[in-house]
Design an enzyme around this catalytic site. Structure first.
Site, mmCIF file in Angstrom:
data_model
loop_
_atom_site.group_PDB
_atom_site.id
_atom_site.type_symbol
_atom_site.label_atom_id
_atom_site.label_comp_id
_atom_site.label_asym_id
_atom_site.label_seq_id
_atom_site.Cartn_x
_atom_site.Cartn_y
_atom_site.Cartn_z
ATOM 1 N N PRO A 100 8.276 3.653 0.962
ATOM 2 C CA PRO A 100 9.463 4.231 0.328
ATOM 3 C C PRO A 100 9.524 3.843 -1.147
ATOM 4 C CG PRO A 100 10.039 3.037 2.342
ATOM 5 C CD PRO A 100 8.618 2.723 2.047
ATOM 6 N N GLU A 101 9.752 4.815 -1.999
ATOM 7 C CA GLU A 101 9.857 4.580 -3.440
ATOM 8 C C GLU A 101 11.310 4.775 -3.863
ATOM 9 O OE1 GLU A 101 7.546 3.378 -5.167
ATOM 10 O OE2 GLU A 101 5.649 3.883 -4.194
#
Ligand SMILES: [Zn+2]
Length: 277
Positions: free
Chosen positions: A8-9
């Site tokens: 996840p960014e």
């Protein structure tokens, strides 16, 4: 085109925050359920959170801060975590390691690899939260994040510009896919020493980082309903990527085949013609 698995960014984390912040604010904690150990311990007895009212969730880098009446919870999705808020959650599964049961619904962290964390802290600017957030670069949409800031912060650094962006200590949010795309948009060779990128090119790069992240956020906001799908975000963003994941494919500007190299164990995609040192 193969969709590359990713962690996840910032856009996923921000999209996740927007998905539940308005629904959980003002709710009262009824119960906390812990599954298997996460990256760091909760740091307080779970029952001590009961009966506390939840405030407005905020984000710093890839961390979310959920304020309570006494302190708050700092959450991180790690490599594979996702958060979902539901009024009628299913019974916890094997990968559900944290449930915050509230009067408005349950916030659940699902994390197969368990690099994520939920940590209680007496305040966001007190330890342990302060220690975890220390050293994070500017937020990309902060007015202080300018080409001049980027240029000054990179001065003297011999590290490749791509790696300097990934380090997150100058600006947060430029994860692998977004760093590759921003460097392409700014026409900068990802192997170039960070300290040698000119002021004018830093200006273009700062603008490119903001534009790429805004585009990813727009996509998240418009295409995702269930935030267990937040992991699909970089995947759907990748469908629109100019270079990322497109090794051997034609550059969208000059048709030169896109190259893939490995920098610090991460794949970098770039156009060897358009992106200059
Ligand atoms: Zn090109």
């Amino acid at each position: 085109m193969a969709i590359i698995p990713h962690m996840p960014e910032l856009p996923e984390v921000e999209t996740t925050r927007r998905s539940f912040a308005g629904r959980i604010e003002g709710a009262t904690v009824r119960q906390v359920r812990l599954g298997k150990p996460l990256r760091w311990p909760l740091g307080c007895p779970p029952q001590s959170l009961q009966a506390q009212t939840i405030g407005a969730a905020s984000r710093r880098g890839k961390y979310l801060w959920l304020p309570l009446e006494r302190g708050g919870l700092l959450l991180h999705l790690g490599m594979s975590g996702s958060l979902a808020f539901s009024e009628s959650p299913a019974a916890p599964g094997a990968h559900d390691h944290f449930d915050l049961v509230t009067s408005h619904g349950t916030l659940r962290l699902t994390d197969p690899r368990r690099f994520g964390a939920v940590v209680w802290s007496p305040a966001i600017d007190a330890d342990p939260a302060a220690k975890l957030l220390d050293g994070l670069g500017l937020e990309p949409f902060d007015a202080a994040f300018t080409g001049e800031h980027l240029h000054r912060a990179l001065r003297g650094r011999r590290l490749a510009i791509k790696q300097a962006l990934l380090a997150g200590d100058v600006v947060v949010g430029a994860g692998n896919i977004y760093a590759c795309e921003a460097l392409f948009e700014a026409r900068i060779d990802p192997r170039m020493a960070a300290g040698r990128v000119s002021r004018a090119r830093c200006e273009r790069l700062a603008q490119a980082i903001r534009r790429i992240l805004a585009q990813a956020l727009d996509m998240g906001g418009s295409t995702l309903r269930d935030f267990r799908d937040a992991h699909g975000m970089a995947g759907s963003f990748q469908q629109h990527a100019a270079v990322y994941g497109r090794e051997g494919g034609p550059c969208t500007l000059c048709a030169t085949p896109v190259r893939r190299i490995v920098q610090a164990q991460r794949s970098t995609y770039f156009c060897p013609h358009c992106q200059k040192r």
